[in-house]
Write a protein that holds these residues in place. Structure first.
Motif, PDB file in Angstrom:
ATOM      1  N   ARG B  47      35.491  26.374  47.785  1.00  0.00           N
ATOM      2  CA  ARG B  47      34.848  27.535  47.019  1.00  0.00           C
ATOM      3  C   ARG B  47      33.153  27.519  47.132  1.00  0.00           C
ATOM      4  N   LEU B  52      31.837  30.655  45.240  1.00  0.00           N
ATOM      5  CA  LEU B  52      32.615  30.523  43.809  1.00  0.00           C
ATOM      6  C   LEU B  52      31.999  29.515  42.987  1.00  0.00           C
ATOM      7  N   ALA B  71      28.411  36.180  46.353  1.00  0.00           N
ATOM      8  CA  ALA B  71      30.150  35.771  46.568  1.00  0.00           C
ATOM      9  C   ALA B  71      30.699  37.084  47.220  1.00  0.00           C
ATOM     10  N   HIS B  72      30.650  37.925  46.559  1.00  0.00           N
ATOM     11  CA  HIS B  72      31.407  39.263  46.574  1.00  0.00           C
ATOM     12  C   HIS B  72      30.978  39.947  47.909  1.00  0.00           C
ATOM     13  N   VAL B  75      32.258  38.435  52.108  1.00  0.00           N
ATOM     14  CA  VAL B  75      33.602  38.672  52.632  1.00  0.00           C
ATOM     15  C   VAL B  75      33.020  39.744  53.818  1.00  0.00           C
ATOM     16  N   GLN B  81      39.575  34.172  52.175  1.00  0.00           N
ATOM     17  CA  GLN B  81      40.169  32.913  52.053  1.00  0.00           C
ATOM     18  C   GLN B  81      41.464  33.224  51.024  1.00  0.00           C
ATOM     19  N   SER B  82      42.731  32.425  51.656  1.00  0.00           N
ATOM     20  CA  SER B  82      43.709  32.324  50.605  1.00  0.00           C
ATOM     21  C   SER B  82      43.587  31.214  50.091  1.00  0.00           C
ATOM     22  N   PRO B  83      43.404  31.370  48.607  1.00  0.00           N
ATOM     23  CA  PRO B  83      42.933  30.369  47.699  1.00  0.00           C
ATOM     24  C   PRO B  83      44.186  29.446  47.201  1.00  0.00           C
ATOM     25  N   GLY B  87      46.897  32.977  44.300  1.00  0.00           N
ATOM     26  CA  GLY B  87      45.960  33.795  43.776  1.00  0.00           C
ATOM     27  C   GLY B  87      46.359  35.410  43.953  1.00  0.00           C
ATOM     28  N   MET B 100      43.999  45.220  48.344  1.00  0.00           N
ATOM     29  CA  MET B 100      42.957  44.584  47.498  1.00  0.00           C
ATOM     30  C   MET B 100      42.045  44.071  48.693  1.00  0.00           C
ATOM     31  N   GLY B 101      42.805  43.296  49.814  1.00  0.00           N
ATOM     32  CA  GLY B 101      42.139  42.682  50.634  1.00  0.00           C
ATOM     33  C   GLY B 101      41.147  43.516  51.511  1.00  0.00           C
ATOM     34  N   ARG B 148      46.976  39.017  52.716  1.00  0.00           N
ATOM     35  CA  ARG B 148      45.706  39.922  51.948  1.00  0.00           C
ATOM     36  C   ARG B 148      44.482  39.463  52.666  1.00  0.00           C
ATOM     37  N   CYS B 152      40.978  41.452  55.185  1.00  0.00           N
ATOM     38  CA  CYS B 152      39.603  41.398  55.084  1.00  0.00           C
ATOM     39  C   CYS B 152      39.030  41.354  56.479  1.00  0.00           C
TER      40      CYS B 152
END
Ligand SMILES: Nc1ncnc2c1ncn2[C@@H]1O[C@H](COP(=O)(O)OP(=O)(O)O)[C@@H](O)[C@H]1O
Ligand SMILES: [Mg+2]
Lengths: 300, 235
Positions: B47, B52, B71-72, B75, B81-83, B87, B100-101, B148, B152
């Motif tokens: 995180r 985050l 944070a945003h 990417v 990240q695969s949380p 998620g 969304m990725g 996903r 990115c």
């Protein structure tokens, strides 16, 4: 039977206005898990924005399609800006604070708007500009299709279709859905959560602005406290449909409008406002997550 | 120079000091595992890297100071990240989740290629493109979360307990994917409680205990380390 149909038209027209306002409650709840108590006052400011726009442009007495469009836009713009400002300056600083703080702040903003509007606009009701000639468009037996009701239904349907398009198809709409489910993951994928929250307030507030113009057209008296009762009913409509659920808000609004119309028609107008509280109590007892809500009970 | 360099990283949750000045690095092309018991601070580490949670300390990704990047926007600098807990967006279709990725990307043609690549990597997802992600099995959701993240187009892939709660067969599949991705050049930071699998898959690994890194070394060396064997491998 014809009676019944007439009341259905009236009820749907009233209900679609509730739905427009309920959407704002439900969208903000979906994304921030808070009840935006100031939403009903954003609605009220929308009516005054339209009122003063009409007065400045001198179109208070020139009903027609162009007047409708102009007043809708002015109200939507005013509501959007106010919604943006409320989120930015009242709610955002409290984003990480306990939920109760933000709830109390929302009530505070609501009172601030109501009473500063009384000072600014005066407490006496004002006569809303005439938007559409209130004549009957068509008659089927005893059932009348009034222009005002058709306008309300038409504008509401267009607004809801536009909303649906934004949420389902556009990038910002998908981001809104993503943030409402998991803001952390959304931000990790590159979604600016603050922008999405701002846009949610813009969209929700615009819908309230549309609602205020439609109400002004149907019941042409506006005053600084005009948002209280209708805001409460729209809120109940959102809870009835399942708060946080977009389709739920529409369904809840329509059911609310229809039941109010039928209660007044077949029982007594005394119960007009009591109905909302009755529905709220019943929903809270028997189906706290609403008709279309998730079955888990939300903590507010 | 390492791809990601973390120096003296601290995170507090109120009064809880969750990360107590940890330092580690990841070189390009490596799989690095971070193992540790529940509550050790593994998720908190990821995180912090993703921005985050607020943290102090240095985090340099390819020469750039991550602490200065919101944070945003991280990417865009190559972090995905695969949380924990996958998620995925349950009310969105598999396809929408993948889209969304690519939220921040504009290179349409390359997005399409990456999309096709993800579906060849995870044929199970291809069969379920229109299914709501919430109706997928746990393993499929994990695949979707990884896919996903791949959408990115990351320089480094962060995986938070991808094996959690999955059947052994699925776990093996997930670790195969990790190996495949790495063999194609992907750098991976893998967080796991499943120490055996994670150490086998890793070039290097770190052991995290209540917010402090207590051991580091080659994956194969840690597999034979007595402390690790006793505490994390149950032998
Ligand atoms: N949001 C939070 N608020 C307060 N404490 C937290 C929060 N998240 C994690 N913690 C605490 O921080 C420590 C590390 O947690 P975490 O990073 O989730 O560990 P791990 O992923 O290794 O299981 C734990 O003691 C946990 O209780
Ligand atoms: Mg964890």
């Amino acid at each position: 039977m014809q009676d019944f149909l007439q009341h259905m038209i009236n009820g749907l027209s009233l209900g679609s206005i509730y739905a427009l306002i309920a959407l704002g409650y439900t969208m903000v709840y979906g994304i921030l898990q808070m009840i935006n108590f100031a939403h009903s006052d954003v609605y009220m400011i929308g009516a005054f924005a339209a009122f003063y726009t009409a007065r400045i442009l001198g179109i208070e007495n020139s009903p027609g399609f162009s007047t409708l469009i102009i007043l809708l836009i002015s109200s939507m713009v005013a509501c959007s800006l106010l919604g943006l400002a409320i989120e930015r300056f009242a709610y955002r600083p409290l984003r990480k604070a306990p939920k109760l703080n933000i709830l109390i702040t929302a009530i505070g903003v609501s009172l601030l708007l109501e009473y500063s509007s009384q000072i600014l606009f005066g407490a006496d009701p004002k006569v809303f500009p005439e938007i559409m000639q209130d004549s009957v468009l068509a008659e089927f037996g005893l059932v009348q299709l009034k222009i005002s009701d058709i306008t309300v239904l038409g504008v509401s349907v267009v607004a809801m279709l536009a909303l649906n398009y934004i949420i389902q198809k556009t990038k910002i709409g998908k981001a809104m859905r993503a943030v409402s489910v998991n803001a952390r993951v959304a931000s990790m994928l590159g979604v600016n959560v603050n922008t999405v929250i701002s846009m949610t307030f813009v969209v929700g507030s615009s819908l309230a602005g549309i609602g205020s113009v439609l109400v002004g057209m149907k019941y042409p008296k506006i005053d600084p406290l005009m948002g209280m009762m209708i805001g409460l009913k729209a809120f109940v409509a959102a809870v009835l449909g399942g708060i946080g659920n977009i389709m739920g808000a529409v369904l809840g609004g329509l059911l609310m409008g229809l039941s109010e119309e039928y209660v007044v028609a077949y029982f007594s107008s005394t119960y007009r406002d009591a109905l909302a509280f009755g529905i709220l109590i019943l929903v809270l007892i028997f189906r706290p997550s609403g008709l279309l809500g998730k079955s888990s009970v939300e903590k507010v | 120079m390492s791809l990601l360099q973390v120096e003296n990283l601290n995170v507090y949750y109120g009064a809880i000091h969750a990360l107590k000045g940890i330092s580690f690095h990841i070189n390009e092309g490596e799989v690095v595992s971070l193992i540790g018991a529940n509550g050790a601070g593994k998720t908190t580490t990821l995180r912090a890297i993703s921005g985050l949670v607020d943290s102090t300390g240095g985090m340099i990704l390819r020469g750039e100071d991550l602490q200065k990047i919101p944070a945003h926007k991280r990417v865009l600098h190559g972090l995905a990240q695969s949380p924990e807990g996958r998620g995925v967006f349950p009310q969105m279709s598999v396809q929408e989740n993948l889209e969304m990725g690519a939220y921040s990307r504009k290179d349409k043609e390359q997005i399409k290629k990456d999309y096709d690549y993800c579906l060849t990597l995870f044929p199970r997802l291809k069969e379920r493109l229109w299914q709501m992600a919430g109706t997928l099995s746990g393993g499929e959701q994990q695949m979707l979360a990884i896919a996903r993240a791949l959408m990115c187009k990351p320089k480094i892939l962060l995986l938070d307990e991808p094996s959690l709660g999955l059947a052994p067969l699925i776990v093996a599949q997930i670790f195969d994917i990790i190996k495949t991705l790495n063999s194609q050049g992907m750098t991976i930071l893998l967080v796991e409680q499943n120490a055996r699998m994670a150490l086998k898959a890793a070039h290097r690994a770190y052991v995290l205990e209540t917010g402090t890194i207590t051991l580091e070394g080659k994956g194969s060396d840690l597999l034979n380390n007595d402390d690790v064997r006793r505490s994390y491998l149950g032998v």
